[in-house]
Enzyme design. Structure first.
Site, PDB file in Angstrom:
ATOM      1  N   ASP A  37     -18.999  36.845 -24.013  1.00 14.32           N
ATOM      2  CA  ASP A  37     -18.034  37.173 -22.950  1.00 14.32           C
ATOM      3  C   ASP A  37     -18.054  38.682 -22.749  1.00 14.32           C
ATOM      4  O   ASP A  37     -18.353  39.450 -23.673  1.00 14.32           O
ATOM      5  CB  ASP A  37     -16.621  36.703 -23.346  1.00 14.32           C
ATOM      6  CG  ASP A  37     -15.661  36.641 -22.164  1.00 14.32           C
ATOM      7  OD1 ASP A  37     -15.307  35.524 -21.737  1.00 14.32           O
ATOM      8  OD2 ASP A  37     -15.247  37.722 -21.670  1.00 14.32           O
ATOM      9  N   ARG A  91     -11.015  27.018  -4.020  1.00 10.82           N
ATOM     10  CA  ARG A  91     -12.182  27.323  -4.862  1.00 10.82           C
ATOM     11  C   ARG A  91     -13.199  28.145  -4.073  1.00 10.82           C
ATOM     12  O   ARG A  91     -13.841  29.036  -4.604  1.00 10.82           O
ATOM     13  CB  ARG A  91     -12.818  26.022  -5.353  1.00 10.82           C
ATOM     14  CG  ARG A  91     -11.914  25.213  -6.277  1.00 10.82           C
ATOM     15  CD  ARG A  91     -12.540  23.861  -6.556  1.00 10.82           C
ATOM     16  NE  ARG A  91     -11.726  23.009  -7.403  1.00 10.82           N
ATOM     17  CZ  ARG A  91     -10.757  22.215  -6.954  1.00 10.82           C
ATOM     18  NH1 ARG A  91     -10.454  22.192  -5.665  1.00 10.82           N
ATOM     19  NH2 ARG A  91     -10.088  21.435  -7.801  1.00 10.82           N
ATOM     20  N   ASP A 151     -12.847  15.412 -11.186  1.00  8.56           N
ATOM     21  CA  ASP A 151     -12.174  14.663 -10.122  1.00  8.56           C
ATOM     22  C   ASP A 151     -12.311  13.157 -10.378  1.00  8.56           C
ATOM     23  O   ASP A 151     -11.368  12.388 -10.180  1.00  8.56           O
ATOM     24  CB  ASP A 151     -12.802  15.024  -8.768  1.00  8.56           C
ATOM     25  CG  ASP A 151     -13.079  16.512  -8.666  1.00  8.56           C
ATOM     26  OD1 ASP A 151     -12.320  17.224  -8.021  1.00  8.56           O
ATOM     27  OD2 ASP A 151     -14.065  16.965  -9.300  1.00  8.56           O
ATOM     28  N   ARG A 154      -9.961  12.274 -13.124  1.00  6.38           N
ATOM     29  CA  ARG A 154      -8.582  12.208 -12.616  1.00  6.38           C
ATOM     30  C   ARG A 154      -8.374  10.897 -11.854  1.00  6.38           C
ATOM     31  O   ARG A 154      -7.344  10.237 -11.981  1.00  6.38           O
ATOM     32  CB  ARG A 154      -8.319  13.399 -11.672  1.00  6.38           C
ATOM     33  CG  ARG A 154      -8.182  14.715 -12.410  1.00  6.38           C
ATOM     34  CD  ARG A 154      -8.180  15.911 -11.455  1.00  6.38           C
ATOM     35  NE  ARG A 154      -7.868  17.137 -12.173  1.00  6.38           N
ATOM     36  CZ  ARG A 154      -8.256  18.351 -11.805  1.00  6.38           C
ATOM     37  NH1 ARG A 154      -8.997  18.514 -10.712  1.00  6.38           N
ATOM     38  NH2 ARG A 154      -7.923  19.401 -12.509  1.00  6.38           N
ATOM     39  N   ARG A 156     -10.056   8.030 -12.184  1.00  6.17           N
ATOM     40  CA  ARG A 156     -10.057   6.876 -13.109  1.00  6.17           C
ATOM     41  C   ARG A 156      -8.753   6.826 -13.899  1.00  6.17           C
ATOM     42  O   ARG A 156      -8.200   5.757 -14.146  1.00  6.17           O
ATOM     43  CB  ARG A 156     -11.262   6.958 -14.047  1.00  6.17           C
ATOM     44  CG  ARG A 156     -12.582   6.733 -13.298  1.00  6.17           C
ATOM     45  CD  ARG A 156     -13.779   6.963 -14.200  1.00  6.17           C
ATOM     46  NE  ARG A 156     -13.797   6.049 -15.320  1.00  6.17           N
ATOM     47  CZ  ARG A 156     -14.457   6.287 -16.458  1.00  6.17           C
ATOM     48  NH1 ARG A 156     -15.134   7.410 -16.616  1.00  6.17           N
ATOM     49  NH2 ARG A 156     -14.435   5.403 -17.424  1.00  6.17           N
ATOM     50  N   HIS A 178     -16.766  19.727  -5.181  1.00  2.00           N
ATOM     51  CA  HIS A 178     -15.629  19.800  -6.110  1.00  2.00           C
ATOM     52  C   HIS A 178     -14.618  20.705  -5.405  1.00  2.00           C
ATOM     53  O   HIS A 178     -14.619  21.914  -5.564  1.00  2.00           O
ATOM     54  CB  HIS A 178     -16.062  20.375  -7.461  1.00  2.00           C
ATOM     55  CG  HIS A 178     -14.881  20.689  -8.349  1.00  2.00           C
ATOM     56  ND1 HIS A 178     -13.964  19.750  -8.729  1.00  2.00           N
ATOM     57  CD2 HIS A 178     -14.459  21.848  -8.912  1.00  2.00           C
ATOM     58  CE1 HIS A 178     -13.034  20.300  -9.484  1.00  2.00           C
ATOM     59  NE2 HIS A 178     -13.318  21.577  -9.603  1.00  2.00           N
TER      60      HIS A 178
HETATM   61  N1  LIG Z   1     -15.520  22.985 -12.459  1.00  4.79           N
HETATM   62  C1  LIG Z   1     -14.263  22.649 -12.706  1.00  4.79           C
HETATM   63  O1  LIG Z   1     -13.901  21.464 -12.617  1.00  4.79           O
HETATM   64  C2  LIG Z   1     -13.303  23.714 -13.097  1.00  4.79           C
HETATM   65  C3  LIG Z   1     -13.686  25.026 -12.964  1.00  4.79           C
HETATM   66  N2  LIG Z   1     -12.835  26.035 -13.302  1.00  4.79           N
HETATM   67  C4  LIG Z   1     -13.323  27.386 -13.082  1.00  4.79           C
HETATM   68  O2  LIG Z   1     -13.751  27.963 -14.305  1.00  4.79           O
HETATM   69  C5  LIG Z   1     -13.765  29.394 -14.156  1.00  4.79           C
HETATM   70  C6  LIG Z   1     -13.105  30.044 -15.367  1.00  4.79           C
HETATM   71  O3  LIG Z   1     -11.729  29.774 -15.347  1.00  4.79           O
HETATM   72  P1  LIG Z   1     -10.762  30.284 -16.528  1.00  4.79           P
HETATM   73  O4  LIG Z   1     -11.400  30.043 -17.834  1.00  4.79           O
HETATM   74  O5  LIG Z   1      -9.428  29.732 -16.219  1.00  4.79           O
HETATM   75  O6  LIG Z   1     -10.766  31.840 -16.235  1.00  4.79           O
HETATM   76  P2  LIG Z   1     -10.404  33.004 -17.287  1.00  4.79           P
HETATM   77  O7  LIG Z   1     -10.046  34.191 -16.484  1.00  4.79           O
HETATM   78  O8  LIG Z   1      -9.447  32.503 -18.305  1.00  4.79           O
HETATM   79  O9  LIG Z   1     -11.784  33.255 -18.034  1.00  4.79           O
HETATM   80  C7  LIG Z   1     -12.885  33.834 -17.393  1.00  4.79           C
HETATM   81  C8  LIG Z   1     -13.677  34.551 -18.467  1.00  4.79           C
HETATM   82  O10 LIG Z   1     -14.878  35.035 -17.867  1.00  4.79           O
HETATM   83  C9  LIG Z   1     -15.165  36.282 -18.490  1.00  4.79           C
HETATM   84  N3  LIG Z   1     -16.087  37.046 -17.658  1.00  4.79           N
HETATM   85  C10 LIG Z   1     -15.865  37.570 -16.433  1.00  4.79           C
HETATM   86  N4  LIG Z   1     -16.978  38.194 -16.002  1.00  4.79           N
HETATM   87  C11 LIG Z   1     -17.916  38.023 -16.959  1.00  4.79           C
HETATM   88  C12 LIG Z   1     -19.269  38.440 -17.099  1.00  4.79           C
HETATM   89  N5  LIG Z   1     -19.886  39.146 -16.149  1.00  4.79           N
HETATM   90  N6  LIG Z   1     -19.925  38.109 -18.222  1.00  4.79           N
HETATM   91  C13 LIG Z   1     -19.322  37.389 -19.198  1.00  4.79           C
HETATM   92  N7  LIG Z   1     -18.048  36.984 -19.130  1.00  4.79           N
HETATM   93  C14 LIG Z   1     -17.359  37.306 -18.020  1.00  4.79           C
HETATM   94  C15 LIG Z   1     -13.790  36.943 -18.628  1.00  4.79           C
HETATM   95  O11 LIG Z   1     -13.808  38.003 -19.575  1.00  4.79           O
HETATM   96  C16 LIG Z   1     -12.943  35.750 -19.067  1.00  4.79           C
HETATM   97  O12 LIG Z   1     -12.899  35.622 -20.488  1.00  4.79           O
HETATM   98  C17 LIG Z   1     -13.036  29.668 -12.819  1.00  4.79           C
HETATM   99  O13 LIG Z   1     -13.982  29.936 -11.803  1.00  4.79           O
HETATM  100  C18 LIG Z   1     -12.296  28.378 -12.542  1.00  4.79           C
HETATM  101  O14 LIG Z   1     -12.022  28.186 -11.182  1.00  4.79           O
HETATM  102  C19 LIG Z   1     -11.602  25.783 -13.842  1.00  4.79           C
HETATM  103  C20 LIG Z   1     -11.196  24.482 -14.037  1.00  4.79           C
HETATM  104  C21 LIG Z   1     -11.989  23.344 -13.623  1.00  4.79           C
HETATM  105  C1  LIG Z   2      -9.587  24.518 -11.106  1.00  3.13           C
HETATM  106  C2  LIG Z   2     -10.366  23.337 -10.772  1.00  3.13           C
HETATM  107  O1  LIG Z   2     -11.425  23.414 -10.228  1.00  3.13           O
HETATM  108  C3  LIG Z   2      -9.839  22.043 -11.098  1.00  3.13           C
HETATM  109  O2  LIG Z   2      -8.946  21.910 -11.951  1.00  3.13           O
HETATM  110  O3  LIG Z   2     -10.255  21.062 -10.470  1.00  3.13           O
END
Ligand SMILES: NC(=O)C1=CN([C@@H]2O[C@H](COP(=O)(O)OP(=O)(O)OC[C@H]3O[C@@H](n4cnc5c(N)ncnc54)[C@H](O)[C@@H]3O)[C@@H](O)[C@H]2O)C=CC1
Ligand SMILES: CC(=O)C(=O)O
Length: 318
Positions: A37, A91, A151, A154, A156, A178
């Site tokens: 990170d 998003r 999704d 959720r 299911r 998504h």
């Molecule tokens: N695909 C999905 O279903 C979901 C996706 N997400 C997405 O996941 C992503 C992360 O969300 P959170 O963990 O809540 O955010 P967060 O802010 O808690 O964590 C993000 C992390 O990324 C790190 N970071 C930022 N730039 C970086 C870089 N250049 N190199 C390495 N590390 C770096 C930060 O230091 C931080 O620890 C978001 O884009 C969020 O929308 C969240 C929930 C569901």
């Molecule tokens: C944040 C997000 O992408 C989710 O919870 O679906």
């Protein structure tokens, strides 16, 4: 002969990444897990904290705080780094910022001769998965997004709750972006082989309007959770572990991930959530569901919105 040791490199140990690491350790899925990170202190602290749970884990996992050189021997690089949505943000609003972050990350991973599989969770996940594919130059099968895995989970869960049937016996998919243009595949949804339309017919307490509202709760779940607690992370973390297991254990599992379409669903040159067979080589094949006419139109609209929003990604590439 030396046994292969599975290594997962996790980039981004925020709310989603650290929940994924915790779930991975609890399910004993990989032998090695390296945490990377921008915030080094955070990932160092996470490695220490997770290691202190080792005596309670089902099997040993070597966990350490590392850097991009550790990606060289990784089987899987999981990216959860970048900005998340603030209340009211979609998003797709995150696209430019996270694409720039991803360019830097993927370049550093590839500079260390990474030759495994990428799994992307950061939003907008379908577009960033496409970006990783472009930036890395890896074959499309080895770049996977979490797509609509959350999704679908959720969906299911809520269907299981509504019909009072174990969610694991519900076979139903959410496909598409998504995000706001995703869609439920009602025409193929069943419980124990019986179409949901028949469950509705056989019992007057079940109503079509309820199902429509149920889908809206699936589509808008992230907004509802973000309003309450600022972020979502447990559900996606478990979904990412499910994909990780399918890959490392060569399961050939059908999961709704973001996969590259090359003619399937009459679409091409887009990463989007569809059911796909996932194994040790990544995406073995996309499962082409026979959608009804309304579903086809909605899916095509979802592709169109993603492609339009993807334009900034194309610019960053140059
Ligand atoms: N695909 C999905 O279903 C979901 C996706 N997400 C997405 O996941 C992503 C992360 O969300 P959170 O963990 O809540 O955010 P967060 O802010 O808690 O964590 C993000 C992390 O990324 C790190 N970071 C930022 N730039 C970086 C870089 N250049 N190199 C390495 N590390 C770096 C930060 O230091 C931080 O620890 C978001 O884009 C969020 O929308 C969240 C929930 C569901
Ligand atoms: C944040 C997000 O992408 C989710 O919870 O679906």
């Amino acid at each position: 002969m030396k046994n292969h040791v599975n290594r997962v490199a996790l980039i981004g140990t925020g709310a989603v990444g650290s929940s994924y690491a915790f779930a991975l350790l609890n399910q004993g899925v990989t032998e090695e897990l390296v945490l990377i990170d921008l915030n080094k202190e955070k990932s160092e602290g996470d490695a220490m904290d997770l290691n202190h749970g080792m005596p309670f884990a089902p099997s040993p996992t070597k966990i350490w705080f590392g850097d991009y050189s550790d990606c060289k021997d990784a089987d899987l690089v999981v990216i959860c780094a970048g900005a998340n949505q603030k209340p009211g943000e979609t998003r797709l609003d995150l696209v430019e910022k996270n694409t720039r972050i991803f360019k830097g990350i993927v370049e550093q991973v590839m500079a260390n001769s990474f030759d495994g599989i990428f799994l992307v969770a950061t939003n907008p996940v379908d577009i960033l998965t496409y970006a990783v594919w472009k930036f890395s130059g890896l074959p499309k099968e080895r770049v996977i997004g979490s797509g609509t895995i959350l999704d679908t989970a959720r969906f299911r869960y809520l269907l299981g709750d509504y019909f009072n049937v174990d969610t694991r016996n519900i076979h139903a998919y959410i496909i598409g972006e998504h995000g706001d243009t995703e869609l439920p595949v009602w025409s193929r949804a069943d419980i124990a082989g019986i179409p949901i339309s028949q469950w509705i017919k056989k019992n007057s307490e079940y109503k079509q309007e309820d199902l429509e509202e149920l889908f809206l709760n699936v589509r808008d779940a992230a907004y509802h959770i973000i309003e309450r607690k600022g972020a979502t992370f447990y559900g996606i973390a478990m979904g990412l572990v499910r994909v990780t297991k399918a890959i490392l254990q060569n399961e050939n599992s059908v999961l709704t991930v973001s996969a590259y379409l090359d003619g399937e669903y009459d679409q091409n040159d887009v990463y989007i959530g569809v059911p796909a067979v996932v194994n040790r080589n990544g995406i073995r094949e996309v499962v082409h569901l026979d959608l009804d006419e309304t579903e086809k139109v909605k899916f095509a609209h979802s592709v169109k919105v993603l492609k339009k929003t993807m334009e900034p990604v194309m610019k960053i590439e140059k």
